[in-house]
Design a protein around this motif. Structure first.
Motif, PDB file in Angstrom:
ATOM      1  N   ILE A  68     -39.570 -88.398 -46.382  1.00  7.74           N
ATOM      2  CA  ILE A  68     -40.218 -89.510 -47.082  1.00  7.74           C
ATOM      3  C   ILE A  68     -39.885 -90.876 -46.487  1.00  7.74           C
ATOM      4  O   ILE A  68     -40.409 -91.889 -46.943  1.00  7.74           O
ATOM      5  CB  ILE A  68     -39.884 -89.508 -48.591  1.00  7.74           C
ATOM      6  CG1 ILE A  68     -38.381 -89.698 -48.821  1.00  7.74           C
ATOM      7  CG2 ILE A  68     -40.409 -88.269 -49.254  1.00  7.74           C
ATOM      8  CD1 ILE A  68     -38.031 -89.979 -50.252  1.00  7.74           C
ATOM      9  N   ALA A  69     -39.031 -90.930 -45.474  1.00 10.92           N
ATOM     10  CA  ALA A  69     -38.645 -92.217 -44.877  1.00 10.92           C
ATOM     11  C   ALA A  69     -39.846 -93.014 -44.373  1.00 10.92           C
ATOM     12  O   ALA A  69     -39.931 -94.224 -44.646  1.00 10.92           O
ATOM     13  CB  ALA A  69     -37.625 -92.001 -43.767  1.00 10.92           C
ATOM     14  N   PRO A  70     -40.807 -92.397 -43.646  1.00 13.60           N
ATOM     15  CA  PRO A  70     -41.961 -93.202 -43.215  1.00 13.60           C
ATOM     16  C   PRO A  70     -42.755 -93.771 -44.384  1.00 13.60           C
ATOM     17  O   PRO A  70     -43.182 -94.934 -44.345  1.00 13.60           O
ATOM     18  CB  PRO A  70     -42.811 -92.212 -42.406  1.00 13.60           C
ATOM     19  CG  PRO A  70     -41.874 -91.142 -41.993  1.00 13.60           C
ATOM     20  CD  PRO A  70     -40.856 -91.048 -43.080  1.00 13.60           C
ATOM     21  N   LEU A  71     -42.938 -92.996 -45.427  1.00 17.11           N
ATOM     22  CA  LEU A  71     -43.681 -93.455 -46.601  1.00 17.11           C
ATOM     23  C   LEU A  71     -42.962 -94.602 -47.290  1.00 17.11           C
ATOM     24  O   LEU A  71     -43.567 -95.633 -47.591  1.00 17.11           O
ATOM     25  CB  LEU A  71     -43.880 -92.292 -47.586  1.00 17.11           C
ATOM     26  CG  LEU A  71     -44.483 -92.643 -48.935  1.00 17.11           C
ATOM     27  CD1 LEU A  71     -45.908 -93.121 -48.775  1.00 17.11           C
ATOM     28  CD2 LEU A  71     -44.414 -91.449 -49.864  1.00 17.11           C
ATOM     29  N   VAL A  72     -41.676 -94.454 -47.515  1.00 15.24           N
ATOM     30  CA  VAL A  72     -40.912 -95.479 -48.230  1.00 15.24           C
ATOM     31  C   VAL A  72     -40.842 -96.769 -47.419  1.00 15.24           C
ATOM     32  O   VAL A  72     -41.096 -97.864 -47.937  1.00 15.24           O
ATOM     33  CB  VAL A  72     -39.496 -94.953 -48.563  1.00 15.24           C
ATOM     34  CG1 VAL A  72     -38.610 -96.062 -49.100  1.00 15.24           C
ATOM     35  CG2 VAL A  72     -39.575 -93.809 -49.553  1.00 15.24           C
ATOM     36  N   ALA A  77     -42.725-102.169 -46.267  1.00 13.57           N
ATOM     37  CA  ALA A  77     -43.201-103.189 -45.330  1.00 13.57           C
ATOM     38  C   ALA A  77     -44.492-103.825 -45.828  1.00 13.57           C
ATOM     39  O   ALA A  77     -44.660-105.051 -45.728  1.00 13.57           O
ATOM     40  CB  ALA A  77     -43.409-102.573 -43.945  1.00 13.57           C
ATOM     41  N   VAL A  78     -45.402-103.030 -46.353  1.00 15.09           N
ATOM     42  CA  VAL A  78     -46.642-103.583 -46.899  1.00 15.09           C
ATOM     43  C   VAL A  78     -46.326-104.569 -48.015  1.00 15.09           C
ATOM     44  O   VAL A  78     -46.862-105.691 -48.048  1.00 15.09           O
ATOM     45  CB  VAL A  78     -47.573-102.461 -47.418  1.00 15.09           C
ATOM     46  CG1 VAL A  78     -48.714-103.030 -48.231  1.00 15.09           C
ATOM     47  CG2 VAL A  78     -48.108-101.640 -46.270  1.00 15.09           C
ATOM     48  N   THR A  79     -45.463-104.175 -48.925  1.00 11.78           N
ATOM     49  CA  THR A  79     -45.111-105.037 -50.053  1.00 11.78           C
ATOM     50  C   THR A  79     -44.427-106.319 -49.579  1.00 11.78           C
ATOM     51  O   THR A  79     -44.781-107.426 -50.012  1.00 11.78           O
ATOM     52  CB  THR A  79     -44.193-104.281 -51.030  1.00 11.78           C
ATOM     53  OG1 THR A  79     -44.847-103.066 -51.430  1.00 11.78           O
ATOM     54  CG2 THR A  79     -43.884-105.111 -52.258  1.00 11.78           C
ATOM     55  N   ALA A  80     -43.455-106.188 -48.685  1.00 11.31           N
ATOM     56  CA  ALA A  80     -42.709-107.356 -48.214  1.00 11.31           C
ATOM     57  C   ALA A  80     -43.612-108.331 -47.448  1.00 11.31           C
ATOM     58  O   ALA A  80     -43.552-109.542 -47.663  1.00 11.31           O
ATOM     59  CB  ALA A  80     -41.548-106.903 -47.336  1.00 11.31           C
ATOM     60  N   ILE A  81     -44.435-107.796 -46.559  1.00 12.44           N
ATOM     61  CA  ILE A  81     -45.306-108.668 -45.764  1.00 12.44           C
ATOM     62  C   ILE A  81     -46.348-109.343 -46.653  1.00 12.44           C
ATOM     63  O   ILE A  81     -46.665-110.522 -46.472  1.00 12.44           O
ATOM     64  CB  ILE A  81     -45.965-107.884 -44.612  1.00 12.44           C
ATOM     65  CG1 ILE A  81     -44.896-107.446 -43.608  1.00 12.44           C
ATOM     66  CG2 ILE A  81     -47.031-108.720 -43.917  1.00 12.44           C
ATOM     67  CD1 ILE A  81     -45.401-106.478 -42.556  1.00 12.44           C
ATOM     68  N   TYR A  82     -46.840-108.623 -47.642  1.00 13.90           N
ATOM     69  CA  TYR A  82     -47.828-109.239 -48.531  1.00 13.90           C
ATOM     70  C   TYR A  82     -47.203-110.397 -49.311  1.00 13.90           C
ATOM     71  O   TYR A  82     -47.798-111.469 -49.423  1.00 13.90           O
ATOM     72  CB  TYR A  82     -48.437-108.222 -49.494  1.00 13.90           C
ATOM     73  CG  TYR A  82     -49.404-108.892 -50.435  1.00 13.90           C
ATOM     74  CD1 TYR A  82     -50.671-109.251 -49.998  1.00 13.90           C
ATOM     75  CD2 TYR A  82     -49.037-109.214 -51.730  1.00 13.90           C
ATOM     76  CE1 TYR A  82     -51.552-109.909 -50.839  1.00 13.90           C
ATOM     77  CE2 TYR A  82     -49.915-109.866 -52.575  1.00 13.90           C
ATOM     78  CZ  TYR A  82     -51.173-110.202 -52.118  1.00 13.90           C
ATOM     79  OH  TYR A  82     -52.033-110.859 -52.960  1.00 13.90           O
ATOM     80  N   ALA A  96     -48.651-100.114 -41.479  1.00 18.34           N
ATOM     81  CA  ALA A  96     -49.055 -99.010 -40.603  1.00 18.34           C
ATOM     82  C   ALA A  96     -48.170 -98.945 -39.366  1.00 18.34           C
ATOM     83  O   ALA A  96     -47.795 -97.853 -38.904  1.00 18.34           O
ATOM     84  CB  ALA A  96     -50.520 -99.172 -40.205  1.00 18.34           C
ATOM     85  N   ILE A  97     -47.818-100.098 -38.827  1.00 19.38           N
ATOM     86  CA  ILE A  97     -46.949-100.127 -37.648  1.00 19.38           C
ATOM     87  C   ILE A  97     -45.557 -99.599 -37.993  1.00 19.38           C
ATOM     88  O   ILE A  97     -44.998 -98.761 -37.268  1.00 19.38           O
ATOM     89  CB  ILE A  97     -46.889-101.557 -37.064  1.00 19.38           C
ATOM     90  CG1 ILE A  97     -48.232-101.907 -36.428  1.00 19.38           C
ATOM     91  CG2 ILE A  97     -45.756-101.686 -36.049  1.00 19.38           C
ATOM     92  CD1 ILE A  97     -48.378-103.361 -36.037  1.00 19.38           C
ATOM     93  N   VAL A  98     -44.997-100.059 -39.109  1.00 16.95           N
ATOM     94  CA  VAL A  98     -43.678 -99.576 -39.527  1.00 16.95           C
ATOM     95  C   VAL A  98     -43.728 -98.082 -39.806  1.00 16.95           C
ATOM     96  O   VAL A  98     -42.833 -97.332 -39.381  1.00 16.95           O
ATOM     97  CB  VAL A  98     -43.174-100.364 -40.761  1.00 16.95           C
ATOM     98  CG1 VAL A  98     -41.949 -99.711 -41.369  1.00 16.95           C
ATOM     99  CG2 VAL A  98     -42.888-101.804 -40.378  1.00 16.95           C
ATOM    100  N   TYR A  99     -44.753 -97.619 -40.488  1.00 18.88           N
ATOM    101  CA  TYR A  99     -44.900 -96.184 -40.763  1.00 18.88           C
ATOM    102  C   TYR A  99     -44.924 -95.396 -39.452  1.00 18.88           C
ATOM    103  O   TYR A  99     -44.247 -94.382 -39.311  1.00 18.88           O
ATOM    104  CB  TYR A  99     -46.178 -95.920 -41.567  1.00 18.88           C
ATOM    105  CG  TYR A  99     -46.376 -94.455 -41.891  1.00 18.88           C
ATOM    106  CD1 TYR A  99     -45.917 -93.935 -43.080  1.00 18.88           C
ATOM    107  CD2 TYR A  99     -47.027 -93.597 -41.007  1.00 18.88           C
ATOM    108  CE1 TYR A  99     -46.090 -92.597 -43.390  1.00 18.88           C
ATOM    109  CE2 TYR A  99     -47.204 -92.271 -41.304  1.00 18.88           C
ATOM    110  CZ  TYR A  99     -46.735 -91.766 -42.493  1.00 18.88           C
ATOM    111  OH  TYR A  99     -46.907 -90.440 -42.784  1.00 18.88           O
ATOM    112  N   GLY A 100     -45.728 -95.852 -38.489  1.00 15.40           N
ATOM    113  CA  GLY A 100     -45.829 -95.146 -37.210  1.00 15.40           C
ATOM    114  C   GLY A 100     -44.522 -95.118 -36.445  1.00 15.40           C
ATOM    115  O   GLY A 100     -44.146 -94.087 -35.864  1.00 15.40           O
ATOM    116  N   ILE A 101     -43.800 -96.245 -36.438  1.00 14.58           N
ATOM    117  CA  ILE A 101     -42.517 -96.288 -35.726  1.00 14.58           C
ATOM    118  C   ILE A 101     -41.511 -95.344 -36.373  1.00 14.58           C
ATOM    119  O   ILE A 101     -40.845 -94.563 -35.694  1.00 14.58           O
ATOM    120  CB  ILE A 101     -41.975 -97.740 -35.692  1.00 14.58           C
ATOM    121  CG1 ILE A 101     -42.846 -98.587 -34.768  1.00 14.58           C
ATOM    122  CG2 ILE A 101     -40.517 -97.772 -35.246  1.00 14.58           C
ATOM    123  CD1 ILE A 101     -42.559-100.072 -34.833  1.00 14.58           C
ATOM    124  N   VAL A 102     -41.389 -95.402 -37.701  1.00 17.44           N
ATOM    125  CA  VAL A 102     -40.453 -94.540 -38.398  1.00 17.44           C
ATOM    126  C   VAL A 102     -40.847 -93.081 -38.238  1.00 17.44           C
ATOM    127  O   VAL A 102     -39.993 -92.210 -37.999  1.00 17.44           O
ATOM    128  CB  VAL A 102     -40.347 -94.928 -39.888  1.00 17.44           C
ATOM    129  CG1 VAL A 102     -39.482 -93.954 -40.653  1.00 17.44           C
ATOM    130  CG2 VAL A 102     -39.805 -96.338 -40.034  1.00 17.44           C
TER     131      VAL A 102
END
Length: 106
Positions: A68-72, A77-82, A96-102
């Motif tokens: 679940i690390a990519p999801l969390v 990241a979406v919440t923080a950036i928004y 999406a970028i953070v999800y892909g990297i993780v």
């Protein structure tokens, strides 16, 4: 073709068409943001996004952290950036970028 599938497809198509047609038909020239239909339509977008998020997230839930690390982290990241920039497109892209990297490292 399955009759149930055809009926559901027609009902969903009718509902989609009505959601697009009715606002243009009944709100022509009013523009009142406090009208019930205006409030309903304003809530439809966020409700649809929340439903899509829950539907996409539920299959990923697991007690294992590496699953679940990519999801969390992507959701975080979406919440923080928004909240930082108040920009939906930038938040979505960043998540999406953070999800892909993780996902690539886990």
């Amino acid at each position: 073709m399955n009759a149930e599938f055809l009926i559901v497809t027609l009902l969903v198509g009718l509902g989609t068409w009505l959601l697009r047609f009715l606002p243009t038909r009944f709100m022509r020239g009013t523009g009142d943001p406090d009208a019930p239909l205006s409030r309903f339509l304003a809530a439809t977008g966020p409700a649809a996004i929340a439903a899509l998020y829950v539907g996409a997230s539920l299959p990923m839930l697991s007690p294992q952290l590496h699953v679940i690390a990519p999801l969390v982290l992507g959701s975080g990241a979406v919440t923080a950036i928004y909240f930082w920039r108040r920009d939906v497109s930038l938040a979505t892209l960043g998540g999406a970028i953070v999800y892909g990297i993780v996902f690539g490292f886990v």
